[in-house]
Design a protein around this motif. Structure first.
Motif, PDB file in Angstrom:
ATOM      1  N   LYS A 291      61.477  51.576  13.285  1.00 38.86           N
ATOM      2  CA  LYS A 291      61.358  53.005  13.968  1.00 38.86           C
ATOM      3  C   LYS A 291      60.090  53.567  13.435  1.00 38.86           C
ATOM      4  CE  LYS A 291      66.156  53.856  15.531  1.00 38.86           C
ATOM      5  NZ  LYS A 291      67.224  55.019  15.279  1.00 38.86           N
ATOM      6  N   GLN A 301      55.595  60.930  19.950  1.00 45.60           N
ATOM      7  CA  GLN A 301      56.008  59.407  20.300  1.00 45.60           C
ATOM      8  C   GLN A 301      57.008  58.733  19.302  1.00 45.60           C
ATOM      9  OE1 GLN A 301      55.091  58.843  23.522  1.00 45.60           O
ATOM     10  NE2 GLN A 301      53.361  60.615  23.740  1.00 45.60           N
ATOM     11  N   LYS A 303      58.276  54.624  18.654  1.00 42.83           N
ATOM     12  CA  LYS A 303      58.633  53.105  18.920  1.00 42.83           C
ATOM     13  C   LYS A 303      59.452  52.338  18.408  1.00 42.83           C
ATOM     14  CE  LYS A 303      53.822  52.039  20.890  1.00 42.83           C
ATOM     15  NZ  LYS A 303      52.670  50.965  20.664  1.00 42.83           N
ATOM     16  N   LYS A 304      59.985  51.255  18.751  1.00 40.91           N
ATOM     17  CA  LYS A 304      60.901  50.460  18.111  1.00 40.91           C
ATOM     18  C   LYS A 304      60.677  48.933  18.094  1.00 40.91           C
ATOM     19  CE  LYS A 304      65.094  53.480  19.239  1.00 40.91           C
ATOM     20  NZ  LYS A 304      66.396  53.568  19.617  1.00 40.91           N
ATOM     21  N   TYR A 305      60.632  48.428  16.894  1.00 38.26           N
ATOM     22  CA  TYR A 305      60.521  47.120  16.908  1.00 38.26           C
ATOM     23  C   TYR A 305      61.690  46.489  16.374  1.00 38.26           C
ATOM     24  CZ  TYR A 305      55.744  48.985  16.735  1.00 38.26           C
ATOM     25  OH  TYR A 305      54.427  49.597  16.992  1.00 38.26           O
TER      26      TYR A 305
END
Length: 358
Positions: A291, A301, A303-305
């Motif tokens: 995260k 903002q 983002k998730k990987y």
């Protein structure tokens, strides 16, 4: 006339049978009363017999003390042991006689027969030939005399980081305070030796969550079959990487225990006792997640990987714990690197508290 005669004969037969049953009952009651008196006499004989045996054993111990085969202190210990043994013998043997007396008194009070109704009735008269059972009998469960295997919940929590090949923890790219681990599982514990609880085998399954809090605006980027550690293009507020593993730990546990002996069973208890465990674990990585929370044009903002292909699928390592009772210190180290096909290996290392709810 024939009808009257038949009825008269029937009534006579009924009266005769009732008188016969009454006489049999009186005879049986008389016999039961005699048996009860004999049993009461046996109780007193048992007490006298055990006391005499105790006197002989104490006398033999005193002779050993006088002959200097043993010390006076050792003699006192032996006397207490034989006294305890004879007291338990009296208690057990008298209890058997009391049960027989209760059975005879119960049968005498009910005319020599015991009537039991219902399918859920619990009774200790299964060996009584004069008991009449109507319905399904429920047998009282026999207690387990010795239980070599027990089970309990395992929970651990603490600090996590990674040892990187060629670097020290001081140079780690991961925050010491923000990186942590959690472990939750179930464990079975089996006594290794039949007559000693000095060593136990502890085994089970656990879910392990290992989290790394990345410093300095950095994050992981997957590049083919490798993971690249590089700077994020925007201002990072938080960058965390987590792996979730299903593992199967096995430990040899050592430490003292208390033997609890009851009339019909015994147990070994390690409650509030010192314990030391050493072993390892092996299992599988079931997920990975990064995260990244950042600011872009002044806006927050995220983002998730998910599920990096470069994360090692198989996990194995060594672990150990030292505890007093159900709380202890716990350490584990992954012998398997976090990522495969890397130029420099990174291995999770964790230290924290472990709670075994036994």
């Amino acid at each position: 006339m024939n009808t009257i005669t038949k009825l008269t004969i029937t009534l006579i037969l009924i009266l005769v049978s009732q008188l016969s049953v009454a006489q049999d009952t009186e005879v049986k009651d008389s016999l039961n009363t005699e048996r009860i008196q004999v049993l009461k006499t046996q109780k007193e004989a048992i007490r006298n017999e055990e006391k005499e045996l105790l006197r002989q054993e104490v006398e033999a111990i005193n002779n050993k003390v006088d002959a200097a085969y043993i010390t006076m202190e050792e003699g006192e210990i032996l006397k207490k042991e034989v006294a305890k043994k004879r007291a338990l013998n009296i208690e057990s043997r008298v209890a058997i006689i009391d049960n027989k007396i209760d059975l005879l008194e119960r049968n005498t009070a009910q005319g020599g027969y015991v009537l039991i109704l219902g399918k859920n009735y619990k009774s200790d008269l299964s060996g009584d030939q004069n008991a009449i059972y109507l319905g399904k009998r429920k047998v009282k469960p026999t207690p387990v005399f010795d239980r070599r295997t027990t089970s309990d919940l395992v929970f651990a929590i603490g600090f996590n980081n990674a040892l990187i090949e060629g670097e020290s923890l001081n140079d780690s790219p991961y925050k010491l305070g923000g990186s942590g681990f959690v472990e939750l599982g179930w464990a079975w514990k089996t006594r290794v030796f039949e007559n000693s609880n000095a060593m136990r085998l502890k085994y089970g399954f656990s879910l392990q969550w290992n989290k790394l809090d990345i410093k300095d605006n950095m994050y992981f980027r997957e590049d083919g079959d490798q993971v690249v550690f590089e700077e994020f293009p925007f201002e990072v507020r938080k960058s965390k990487f987590r792996t979730t593993n299903l593992v199967f730990p096995v430990h040899f546990e050592f430490g003292p225990s208390k033997k609890i002996e009851k009339k019909d069973y015994f147990r070994y208890s390690t409650h509030k006792k010192f314990k030391f465990g050493i072993g390892g674990y092996g299992g599988f990585n079931i997920s990975s997640l990064q995260k990244v929370k950042y600011k872009e044009d002044g806006n927050n903002q995220k983002k998730k990987y998910k599920d990096y292909d470069a994360v090692n699928s198989f996990v194995y390592g060594i672990s150990s714990y030292v505890s007093l009772g159900s709380v202890g210190l716990y350490a584990k180290y992954d012998l398997s690197p976090i990522f495969k096909n890397q130029a420099f290996d990174q291995n999770n290392i964790s230290v924290g508290l472990r709670f075994d709810m036994d």
